[in-house]
Scaffold this motif. Structure first.
Motif, PDB file in Angstrom:
ATOM      1  N   GLY A 172       0.779  -1.216   0.000  1.00  0.00           N
ATOM      2  CA  GLY A 172       0.000   0.000   0.000  1.00  0.00           C
ATOM      3  C   GLY A 172       0.812   1.267   0.000  1.00  0.00           C
ATOM      4  O   GLY A 172       0.337   2.319  -0.449  1.00  0.00           O
ATOM      5  N   TYR A 173       2.041   1.229   0.497  1.00  0.00           N
ATOM      6  CA  TYR A 173       2.839   2.452   0.546  1.00  0.00           C
ATOM      7  C   TYR A 173       3.433   2.823  -0.811  1.00  0.00           C
ATOM      8  O   TYR A 173       3.967   3.926  -0.970  1.00  0.00           O
ATOM      9  CB  TYR A 173       3.957   2.323   1.580  1.00  0.00           C
ATOM     10  N   ALA A 174       3.340   1.910  -1.787  1.00  0.00           N
ATOM     11  CA  ALA A 174       3.942   2.168  -3.106  1.00  0.00           C
ATOM     12  C   ALA A 174       2.982   3.011  -3.945  1.00  0.00           C
ATOM     13  O   ALA A 174       2.346   2.530  -4.879  1.00  0.00           O
ATOM     14  CB  ALA A 174       4.277   0.853  -3.799  1.00  0.00           C
ATOM     15  N   THR A 175       2.875   4.293  -3.602  1.00  0.00           N
ATOM     16  CA  THR A 175       1.985   5.213  -4.307  1.00  0.00           C
ATOM     17  C   THR A 175       2.803   6.165  -5.174  1.00  0.00           C
ATOM     18  O   THR A 175       4.012   6.362  -4.959  1.00  0.00           O
ATOM     19  CB  THR A 175       1.163   6.028  -3.315  1.00  0.00           C
ATOM     20  N   ALA A 176       2.114   6.789  -6.124  1.00  0.00           N
ATOM     21  CA  ALA A 176       2.799   7.734  -7.012  1.00  0.00           C
ATOM     22  C   ALA A 176       3.366   8.897  -6.226  1.00  0.00           C
ATOM     23  O   ALA A 176       4.463   9.400  -6.522  1.00  0.00           O
ATOM     24  CB  ALA A 176       1.825   8.222  -8.083  1.00  0.00           C
ATOM     25  N   HIS A 236      12.000   2.925  -5.584  1.00  0.00           N
ATOM     26  CA  HIS A 236      12.149   3.362  -4.196  1.00  0.00           C
ATOM     27  C   HIS A 236      10.910   4.160  -3.806  1.00  0.00           C
ATOM     28  O   HIS A 236      10.365   4.918  -4.611  1.00  0.00           O
ATOM     29  CB  HIS A 236      13.386   4.247  -4.035  1.00  0.00           C
ATOM     30  N   TYR A 237      10.488   4.018  -2.519  1.00  0.00           N
ATOM     31  CA  TYR A 237       9.344   4.775  -2.019  1.00  0.00           C
ATOM     32  C   TYR A 237       9.665   5.344  -0.640  1.00  0.00           C
ATOM     33  O   TYR A 237      10.299   4.691   0.193  1.00  0.00           O
ATOM     34  CB  TYR A 237       8.099   3.885  -1.943  1.00  0.00           C
ATOM     35  N   SER A 255      -2.069  -1.269   7.709  1.00  0.00           N
ATOM     36  CA  SER A 255      -1.183  -0.369   8.430  1.00  0.00           C
ATOM     37  C   SER A 255      -0.559   0.609   7.448  1.00  0.00           C
ATOM     38  O   SER A 255      -0.665   0.460   6.229  1.00  0.00           O
ATOM     39  CB  SER A 255      -0.083  -1.162   9.151  1.00  0.00           C
ATOM     40  N   ASP A 256       0.105   1.628   7.990  1.00  0.00           N
ATOM     41  CA  ASP A 256       0.781   2.631   7.178  1.00  0.00           C
ATOM     42  C   ASP A 256       2.177   2.869   7.745  1.00  0.00           C
ATOM     43  O   ASP A 256       2.308   3.460   8.822  1.00  0.00           O
ATOM     44  CB  ASP A 256      -0.022   3.931   7.170  1.00  0.00           C
ATOM     45  N   PRO A 257       3.237   2.448   7.072  1.00  0.00           N
ATOM     46  CA  PRO A 257       3.203   1.712   5.804  1.00  0.00           C
ATOM     47  C   PRO A 257       2.797   0.252   6.012  1.00  0.00           C
ATOM     48  O   PRO A 257       3.068  -0.324   7.056  1.00  0.00           O
ATOM     49  CB  PRO A 257       4.637   1.793   5.303  1.00  0.00           C
ATOM     50  N   GLY A 258       2.134  -0.297   4.996  1.00  0.00           N
ATOM     51  CA  GLY A 258       1.674  -1.675   5.085  1.00  0.00           C
ATOM     52  C   GLY A 258       2.607  -2.615   4.349  1.00  0.00           C
ATOM     53  O   GLY A 258       3.008  -2.348   3.223  1.00  0.00           O
ATOM     54  N   HIS A 259       2.968  -3.719   4.997  1.00  0.00           N
ATOM     55  CA  HIS A 259       3.933  -4.656   4.418  1.00  0.00           C
ATOM     56  C   HIS A 259       3.353  -6.041   4.162  1.00  0.00           C
ATOM     57  O   HIS A 259       3.873  -6.786   3.335  1.00  0.00           O
ATOM     58  CB  HIS A 259       5.146  -4.797   5.343  1.00  0.00           C
TER      59      HIS A 259
END
Length: 688
Positions: free
Chosen positions: A48-52, A155-156, A385-389
């Protein structure tokens, strides 16, 4: 997600004070990145953390990466049908389990499928470094990973720093759509944390002692021999009444008596309990033997305890609590398993870290070789979660492993969590919560439909040592304050002091709630219906046992070179206790029990379970409170030290979860009564 260390008494009080303020590749060009009708998407493989908005740029094409591809079943439809037959108590095929070898032949990928996966990966430019029954490890440049899995790696930016992840969902050739179910290693790893915390200063064994005698250790900390047995005179009133000192931490003999274990037949003889945690204590099993002697029980017989721990391979890093923190978890799990099933064999499997990959390896070792009849797991993580893994595809890989255990007749037990509904509200003050949570949720793997989720209760014994009542495990904490206004409002008998805040701050509670999975067949007749149009979900826990930090269990461990008897609380205490009770039940029936949930729910509402509620009738109408005395500070004598010494617990106040008559998401079906093991012996564990 990060691990949480055990919380010491001072930290509990500090928390209260703070709250106050496709097809095989034919050529590189044939499978460029991006959607394709010839590709099978691994849905949810992009975290979920891999956003633009968080994108920090692509990884160089020649940068070397490693990945793990988890393998699926050769016949998922057939496996689902078999599992229903073998786990349904009303099926003629009930408990006709497979051996590990038979499972591999019938449902695992064969040599030809493994060759297809390996050929596809090597043609894409990757090197296969390990090929097991469950996964294939590969390494190679980013360009080869992108070519094979259909997405570039970027990378994020996250709250935990810059980490890598696929920029889109990964995919595999459609012809391998059932062979590969998940990919890990290309994004930040998911990690579990133990579901326990240390709750008391060191104590001497509470036995033997005269009945009704108040107990104090050498440091002066006071505890009561029974619930309500020792009034906390000299301290302020709370909720309109004088509180009482908390009972002394429970020992296995008390738990066996309360739950009906430890009789002539219910000792776990002939069974094996595996315990999976991270790392390993250098002083086990000597600590367990010393603990058993101190609490009046028998130490392990030669060969009764085994362990598999490889310190040279440990993956120690910031993602996990250090090995010393996990040592308390191991001691708790071993002491409870041995204490409630004293004749069962115990196998400790120490994973090389708290990361999913290492925990799965430990779990799979037990299952692949059928090293135990049950597996106790006192750790958890969250999905949202944020970041979610913890991505959906990795969850799928976990579930397939649990399905294999069910097919082989191995019961898998997981702690339901110590953070109530695991919501952001609970995490504001909860001492064993993941602060990155974004929603109320059942913990995982506890929420899997193929494991038994064990919740927590607060259990009270009367002055004769008999079971009195249980309520849901949920604690609101207050500490002594110097507020004169608070003192006036509370009619304090301690000059200038009062409990504050009142009501207290949520700190600790049994986990539960709705999971991400559809409602399994065994829960449909027992769990509450959802609103119109709302899909029914798998809910947790399934059962519950004593585990409250306010009324902890006694555990023996070496800490700082000194052996100590300390109190631990959490669903970490309840889970190995219930796994041990299942070992007793297996001895009573003479047959492996396997995946327990269908049978447990078939027995729902019967006398084999005590129906646990937030307001047990046997406890009376007054407030359920206790004062835990942690002893005076050894370094200072200021009056404010009482804020660290005395903590007021209001009980039965879980966050977001409520124990009501019947099944509920705080205590599940309830706690096992002594009739549970008697029923197992009388019926062989098969409903009539």
């Amino acid at each position: 997600m990060s691990a949480h260390p055990r919380i010491r008494p001072g930290a509990l009080a500090a928390a209260v004070c703070t709250a106050l303020l496709g097809t095989v590749l034919a050529s590189p060009a044939a499978h460029a990145a991006g959607p394709s009708p010839h590709r099978h998407t691994l849905s949810g493989s992009r975290p979920g953390y891999a956003t633009a908005g968080a994108d920090a740029g692509a990884i160089p094409a020649d940068q070397r990466l490693t990945a793990r591809l988890y393998l699926g079943s050769s016949d998922p439809v057939g496996l689902a049908a078999f599992l229903r037959q073998v786990t349904d108590p009303h099926s003629p095929r009930y408990r006709h389990f497979l051996t590990p070898a038979a499972y591999q032949r019938r449902f695992a990928l064969g040599p030809a499928e493994h060759r297809s996966v390996a050929d596809w990966l090597t043609r894409a430019g990757l090197t296969v470094t390990r090929d097991t029954a469950h996964y294939v490890d590969v390494s190679g440049p980013e360009r080869a990973v992108r070519q094979a899995l259909g997405s570039p790696i970027h990378h994020y930016r996250t709250a935990r720093g810059t980490v890598s992840a696929p920029s889109g969902d990964l995919s595999v050739p459609s012809s391998l759509g059932t062979e590969v179910v998940a990919v890990s290693g290309l994004s930040a790893p998911a990690a579990a944390h133990p579901q326990s915390h240390r709750t008391t200063t060191p104590l001497h064994p509470p036995h033997p002692r005269p009945s009704g005698t108040t107990v104090a250790d050498d440091a002066g900390a006071v505890c009561s021999p029974s619930f309500g047995g020792t009034p906390a005179t000299g301290l302020p009133t709370a909720y309109g009444a004088t509180p009482t000192y908390a009972p002394c931490p429970y020992v296995p003999a008390q738990l066996r008596h309360a739950y009906g274990a430890g009789g002539a037949h219910a000792t776990g003889k002939g069974t094996t309990i595996a315990i999976v945690d991270a790392y390993g204590s250098p002083t086990m099993p000597a600590d367990a033997d010393r603990y058993a002697r101190a609490t009046g029980d028998r130490p392990f017989r030669p060969g009764q305890y085994r362990q598999r721990v490889t310190p040279k391979d440990w993956n120690v890093g910031s993602a996990c609590a250090p090995p010393a923190s996990w040592a308390g978890e191991e001691a708790l799990d071993v002491d409870m398993a041995h204490g409630l099933a004293p004749d069962a064999r115990v196998l400790y499997m120490g994973a090389d870290s708290c990361l999913d990959a290492d925990l799965m390896d430990a779990e799979a070792t037990v299952i692949d070789h059928h090293l135990a009849d049950s597996i106790s797991n006192s750790w958890a993580e969250i999905i949202h979660s944020d970041p979610g893994h913890l991505t959906p595809d990795l969850v799928n890989a976990w579930n397939l492993l649990f399905e294999q255990a069910a097919a082989e007749g191995i019961g898998v037990y997981f702690a339901a969590g110590d953070c109530g509904d695991s919501s952001p509200g609970a995490a504001e003050t909860g001492v064993n919560c993941d602060p990155k949570t974004t929603a109320a949720q059942a913990d995982f793997p506890s929420g899997s439909p193929w494991v038994t989720s064990v919740g927590g209760t607060t259990m009270a014994l009367d002055r004769h040592g008999n079971y009195a009542w249980e309520t849901s495990m949920g604690d609101e904490l207050s500490v002594l304050t110097d507020s004169t206004s608070a003192a006036r409002s509370s009619a304090s008998r301690a000059s200038g002091k009062a409990w504050g805040p009142l009501p207290g701050v949520f700190a600790f509670g049994g986990g539960g709630g709705a999971s991400d999975f559809p409602q399994p067949w065994y829960q449909r007749e027992h769990t509450p219906a959802r609103g119109h149009g709302t899909p029914a979900r798998r809910t947790t826990p399934d059962v519950a046992m004593e585990g409250d930090g306010a009324l902890p269990v006694l555990v023996g461990l070496t800490d700082g070179g000194t052996f100590q008897l300390v109190g631990f609380g959490g669903t970490s205490a309840a889970t190995p206790a219930f796994a041990a009770l299942q070992a007793d039940a297996q001895q009573e029936t003479g047959h492996p029990l396997g995946f327990a949930n269908p049978l447990l729910y078939a027995l729902g509402g019967s006398p084999v379970f005590r129906d646990v509620t937030d307001h047990p009738a046997a406890a009376g109408t007054g407030p359920l409170t206790v004062v835990r005395d942690y002893g005076p500070s050894p370094t200072a004598q200021a009056p404010s030290d009482d804020q660290q010494r005395y903590v007021l617990y209001a009980l039965g106040r879980d966050y977001g979860l409520h124990a009501v008559p019947g099944y509920d998401d705080a205590t599940g079906l309830g706690s096992p009564s002594p009739a549970y093991l008697r029923w197992m012996r009388r019926t062989g564990g098969i409903p009539r």
